[in-house]
Scaffold this motif. Structure first.
Motif, PDB file in Angstrom:
ATOM      1  N   UNK A  44       0.618   0.201  -1.944  1.00  0.00           N
ATOM      2  CA  UNK A  44       1.534   1.181  -2.556  1.00  0.00           C
ATOM      3  C   UNK A  44       2.551   1.740  -1.565  1.00  0.00           C
ATOM      4  N   UNK A  45       2.670   1.101  -0.413  1.00  0.00           N
ATOM      5  CA  UNK A  45       3.494   1.674   0.656  1.00  0.00           C
ATOM      6  C   UNK A  45       4.977   1.697   0.298  1.00  0.00           C
ATOM      7  N   UNK A  68       3.840  -5.473 -10.562  1.00  0.00           N
ATOM      8  CA  UNK A  68       2.666  -5.112 -11.368  1.00  0.00           C
ATOM      9  C   UNK A  68       1.992  -3.923 -10.708  1.00  0.00           C
ATOM     10  N   UNK A  69       2.271  -2.731 -11.215  1.00  0.00           N
ATOM     11  CA  UNK A  69       1.830  -1.494 -10.558  1.00  0.00           C
ATOM     12  C   UNK A  69       0.319  -1.303 -10.572  1.00  0.00           C
ATOM     13  N   UNK A  70      -0.400  -2.099 -11.346  1.00  0.00           N
ATOM     14  CA  UNK A  70      -1.866  -2.008 -11.329  1.00  0.00           C
ATOM     15  C   UNK A  70      -2.466  -2.633 -10.076  1.00  0.00           C
ATOM     16  N   UNK A  71      -1.625  -3.280  -9.271  1.00  0.00           N
ATOM     17  CA  UNK A  71      -2.131  -3.966  -8.073  1.00  0.00           C
ATOM     18  C   UNK A  71      -2.895  -3.026  -7.170  1.00  0.00           C
ATOM     19  N   UNK A  72      -2.382  -1.822  -6.970  1.00  0.00           N
ATOM     20  CA  UNK A  72      -3.036  -0.877  -6.070  1.00  0.00           C
ATOM     21  C   UNK A  72      -4.425  -0.476  -6.566  1.00  0.00           C
ATOM     22  N   UNK A 110     -10.956  -2.419  -6.199  1.00  0.00           N
ATOM     23  CA  UNK A 110     -12.136  -3.116  -6.719  1.00  0.00           C
ATOM     24  C   UNK A 110     -12.359  -4.417  -5.958  1.00  0.00           C
ATOM     25  N   UNK A 111     -11.266  -5.152  -5.719  1.00  0.00           N
ATOM     26  CA  UNK A 111     -11.366  -6.439  -5.031  1.00  0.00           C
ATOM     27  C   UNK A 111     -11.932  -6.271  -3.624  1.00  0.00           C
ATOM     28  N   UNK A 112     -11.520  -5.221  -2.924  1.00  0.00           N
ATOM     29  CA  UNK A 112     -12.025  -4.985  -1.574  1.00  0.00           C
ATOM     30  C   UNK A 112     -13.508  -4.636  -1.580  1.00  0.00           C
ATOM     31  N   UNK A 113     -13.944  -3.886  -2.583  1.00  0.00           N
ATOM     32  CA  UNK A 113     -15.360  -3.558  -2.673  1.00  0.00           C
ATOM     33  C   UNK A 113     -16.193  -4.820  -2.902  1.00  0.00           C
ATOM     34  N   UNK A 114     -15.732  -5.688  -3.814  1.00  0.00           N
ATOM     35  CA  UNK A 114     -16.438  -6.944  -4.081  1.00  0.00           C
ATOM     36  C   UNK A 114     -16.437  -7.816  -2.834  1.00  0.00           C
ATOM     37  N   UNK A 115     -15.275  -7.924  -2.187  1.00  0.00           N
ATOM     38  CA  UNK A 115     -15.148  -8.749  -0.986  1.00  0.00           C
ATOM     39  C   UNK A 115     -16.066  -8.243   0.121  1.00  0.00           C
TER      40      UNK A 115
END
Length: 285
Positions: free
Chosen positions: A92-93, A193-197, A202-207
């Motif tokens: 979101x930078x 796609x503003x939902x990316x942030x 979630x992706x980082x938690x799974x990873x």
């Protein structure tokens, strides 16, 4: 991509200023200051040791002492924290700094880069904590007969500190390259796609839980999911960090080469995508 790199080089003083201001801003008014960079990984380690080692009783092998396990986890936490923080903030930078991109001629490539740089500096501040624990472990080796017997059978020499730690700066550079490529991609993609942030959290938690940070890799292999380790660059990086810092083992050339290739490819793709979309940033914001 070449123009983006030229912008980074030309704006290196601005980049350093942004990193410096970011580091000061996050601890402004704090009595402990930069010491919080040390406290965070230690607090995380205490929580995960309690959950995985005490509550769930996850074992790392009979040939490893409790202190060695703590060190293996601590190294993983320090490296992952820098990686996770970089991507979480980078997504979101551009939106957070829309005024800079819209109103003035500003090198937007600086924004994801300073976030990654700030996280890596924080990581470098926390690494001496690992060093202190390493020294303590070396001066106080385990005397548990069962651990010593198992270590003799497996050839595990316990915690070792030596010249292999000299390769840690090179690993940090490769981590920075890999992270920066992802940061550039996510920062640009979030404008479309503003939902990316939100997805990246979630992706980082799974990873994170797919990467053996709080449990040994052989548990994954035993369950038939060893292929997830073979395609996980962060696992390759964690094992090289742990080998160099805890076991005095130089990275295997094949591991170093494959992570270096992965970092270079991700950096190329991320910077290329960012540079290709840069002219659209003002309109998308």
């Amino acid at each position: 991509m070449i123009s983006l790199l030229k912008n980074l080089i030309a704006g290196r003083r601005l980049l350093l200023d942004f990193v410096s201001r970011d580091l000061r801003a996050r601890y402004v008014g704090s009595s402990l200051g930069f010491f919080w960079s040390v406290i965070y990984p230690v607090m995380n380690l205490a929580v995960y040791v309690f959950v995985f080692n005490i509550v769930l009783k996850t074992t790392w092998g009979p040939d490893q002492s409790p202190l060695e396990v703590v060190l293996l986890m601590l190294v993983g936490i320090v490296a992952w924290s820098a990686f996770s923080e970089s991507l979480s903030r980078a997504a979101n930078i551009l939106v957070d700094n829309a005024n800079l991109i819209e109103k003035v001629v500003f090198p937007s490539a600086i924004l994801p880069a300073f976030v990654v740089g700030s996280a890596l500096v924080n990581m470098a501040i926390a690494i001496p904590v690992v060093g202190l624990v390493l020294v303590y472990a070396m001066l106080n080796p385990t005397t548990d007969p069962s651990v010593l017997a198992s270590a003799a059978e497996t050839g595990n020499l316990g915690v070792q500190v030596g010249l292999a730690t000299l390769c840690v700066p090179a690993l940090i550079v490769l981590q920075g390259l890999f992270t920066l490529g992802l940061a550039y991609f996510l920062a640009a993609f979030n404008l479309f796609w503003r939902d990316t942030m939100h997805v990246i959290g979630v992706a980082l938690m799974v990873w994170m839980f797919l990467t053996p940070i709080f449990y040994p890799p052989y548990h994954v292999v035993q369950k038939g999911f060893g292929w997830t380790l073979d395609v996980n660059p962060m696992h390759w990086l964690m094992e090289m960090y742990r080998g160099a810092m805890v076991k005095n083992l130089w990275p295997e050339p094949i591991d170093l080469v494959r992570f270096g290739i992965a970092a270079a490819v991700v950096f190329f793709l991320g910077t290329t995508f960012f540079a290709a979309q840069r002219k659209k940033f003002a309109d998308l914001l």
